[in-house]
Design an enzyme around this catalytic site. Sequence first.
Site, PDB file in Angstrom:
ATOM      1  N   ASP A  73      -5.461  -1.812   3.045  1.00  0.00           N
ATOM      2  CA  ASP A  73      -4.598  -2.051   1.887  1.00  0.00           C
ATOM      3  C   ASP A  73      -3.670  -3.198   2.237  1.00  0.00           C
ATOM      4  O   ASP A  73      -2.947  -3.137   3.227  1.00  0.00           O
ATOM      5  CB  ASP A  73      -3.795  -0.786   1.559  1.00  0.00           C
ATOM      6  CG  ASP A  73      -2.832  -1.019   0.419  1.00  0.00           C
ATOM      7  OD1 ASP A  73      -3.305  -1.160  -0.718  1.00  0.00           O
ATOM      8  OD2 ASP A  73      -1.616  -1.084   0.666  1.00  0.00           O
ATOM      9  N   GLU A  85      -9.538  -4.263  -1.080  1.00  0.00           N
ATOM     10  CA  GLU A  85      -9.438  -4.361  -2.528  1.00  0.00           C
ATOM     11  C   GLU A  85      -9.817  -5.766  -2.949  1.00  0.00           C
ATOM     12  O   GLU A  85      -9.582  -6.721  -2.222  1.00  0.00           O
ATOM     13  CB  GLU A  85      -7.997  -4.103  -2.959  1.00  0.00           C
ATOM     14  CG  GLU A  85      -7.637  -2.660  -2.976  1.00  0.00           C
ATOM     15  CD  GLU A  85      -6.158  -2.509  -3.143  1.00  0.00           C
ATOM     16  OE1 GLU A  85      -5.733  -2.043  -4.198  1.00  0.00           O
ATOM     17  OE2 GLU A  85      -5.423  -2.874  -2.209  1.00  0.00           O
ATOM     18  N   CYS A 119      -4.783  10.499  -5.349  1.00  0.00           N
ATOM     19  CA  CYS A 119      -4.407  11.326  -4.206  1.00  0.00           C
ATOM     20  C   CYS A 119      -5.646  11.429  -3.325  1.00  0.00           C
ATOM     21  O   CYS A 119      -6.701  11.869  -3.776  1.00  0.00           O
ATOM     22  CB  CYS A 119      -3.982  12.703  -4.691  1.00  0.00           C
ATOM     23  SG  CYS A 119      -3.874  13.914  -3.371  1.00  0.00           S
ATOM     24  N   CYS A 122      -6.853  15.361  -3.031  1.00  0.00           N
ATOM     25  CA  CYS A 122      -7.535  16.132  -4.072  1.00  0.00           C
ATOM     26  C   CYS A 122      -8.148  15.258  -5.162  1.00  0.00           C
ATOM     27  O   CYS A 122      -8.856  15.759  -6.036  1.00  0.00           O
ATOM     28  CB  CYS A 122      -6.575  17.139  -4.698  1.00  0.00           C
ATOM     29  SG  CYS A 122      -5.315  16.372  -5.736  1.00  0.00           S
ATOM     30  N   CYS A 168       1.936  14.485  -4.690  1.00  0.00           N
ATOM     31  CA  CYS A 168       0.868  14.802  -5.633  1.00  0.00           C
ATOM     32  C   CYS A 168       1.202  16.093  -6.371  1.00  0.00           C
ATOM     33  O   CYS A 168       1.411  17.132  -5.748  1.00  0.00           O
ATOM     34  CB  CYS A 168      -0.455  14.942  -4.906  1.00  0.00           C
ATOM     35  SG  CYS A 168      -1.791  15.478  -5.987  1.00  0.00           S
ATOM     36  N   CYS A 218      -1.754  18.916  -5.712  1.00  0.00           N
ATOM     37  CA  CYS A 218      -1.950  19.627  -4.449  1.00  0.00           C
ATOM     38  C   CYS A 218      -0.698  19.580  -3.572  1.00  0.00           C
ATOM     39  O   CYS A 218      -0.712  20.055  -2.446  1.00  0.00           O
ATOM     40  CB  CYS A 218      -3.142  19.060  -3.694  1.00  0.00           C
ATOM     41  SG  CYS A 218      -2.843  17.423  -3.009  1.00  0.00           S
ATOM     42  N   ASP A 239       1.053   3.079   0.818  1.00  0.00           N
ATOM     43  CA  ASP A 239       0.072   2.184   1.423  1.00  0.00           C
ATOM     44  C   ASP A 239      -0.966   2.942   2.242  1.00  0.00           C
ATOM     45  O   ASP A 239      -2.149   2.607   2.231  1.00  0.00           O
ATOM     46  CB  ASP A 239       0.778   1.147   2.305  1.00  0.00           C
ATOM     47  CG  ASP A 239       1.769   0.319   1.509  1.00  0.00           C
ATOM     48  OD1 ASP A 239       1.577   0.205   0.282  1.00  0.00           O
ATOM     49  OD2 ASP A 239       2.731  -0.198   2.108  1.00  0.00           O
TER      50      ASP A 239
HETATM   51 ZN   LIG Z   1      -3.459  15.787  -4.512  1.00  0.00          ZN
END
Ligand SMILES: [Zn+2]
Length: 368
Positions: A151, A238, A290, A293, A309, A312, A319
């Site tokens: 990243d 990316e 995330c 999850c 998140c 979860c 980053d």
């Molecule tokens: Zn999550």
Amino acid sequence: MLDKKLEAYKKKERIPQDTPAKYKDEFPFLKEVDSFALCNVQLQIEKAFKDHFRNRKQFKLPKFKKKRDKQSYTTNNVHNSIRVDFEKGLLYLPKIRDGVSIELHRAFEGKIKSVTVSRTNDGKYYASILVETGNPRNKVVEPKSKACGIDLGLEHFATVTNDFGSYKVEHPKYLHHGEERLRRLQRSFSKKQKGSKNSEKARLRLARQHTYITNARNDFLHKLSKAIIDENQVVVVEDINVKGLLQLRLAKSISDSGWSKFLSYLKYKAEWYGRTFIQVDRFFPSSKLCHHCGYKNDDLALHDRMWCCPACSETHDRDVNASINLYHVGLGRPEVTPVEQALVDDRIPNGLPKKPSCDEAGRSTFCG
Ligand SMILES: [Zn+2]
């Protein structure tokens, strides 16, 4: 030659095709250089015009060089006209019988094809020697990690995740100091009287500092990209829309950080060393997903460095989370490759209108 061609172009006449030999009587100094050097210039001019007629937007009309700019010429090796004496540190060029003393970076084997001699605007001379060798590959190291995700960021140059975990690469410090000095030298140069001896001295100092920074940055980018390619079999980054970002305010820090150069280094080194280089779609929401999850946090803003998140309750460093998602792409984990596309590149603050979201719970909060 350029002058004649440009004149014809302006008058909308046929562009004349002539050779450098024609000019030797008028400009006797042309007899001092070897004919390949002149021939190469002719080819370059012709190519520049051809490119321009093919694509006027991308290729502007060729211009005259400024005397202060980098100067260079290319000459070809015919019947051993170009040789390198490694022991004596001498480069033999056509029409230079005694050879030129050089500082060799490394020895090489193979047939010399051509040499480009250049003088940078800080007055240093370089010779770039093109050599044909049977085996152009460098030594290939066994990768220790199956994949890695990178990243690129503004706060840190890069955040990398591979089989062994995540780490952050700082922006090189010496670049920062170098740029301070650059600004000082720039000021000093602009204060000097134009054309004076002191102005010329200040220009040289400024040019040298520019060269230093360029070299330091390239050194950093080469070493980092080589280390990453050596360590990992699959490298995922990316697809940054550098052009788009440059139009925004982030321009300075991006052009300084050399992201696009870094990506191009990774790409060609991956090819050299038999690694896989993957650039994910730039709408892949690497920061918003995330990694734990797969929940997509649409409310994540650019200034949110940490988020939690809601699905979860994992806490994420922005980053690190992004690089883990890219790492997962490298491992080929389909469950974290979403079908849904983000509407906006999440590095652009308020770049495009956001999709209205009713899930306020997703708003980033730091609950670590
Ligand atoms: Zn999550």
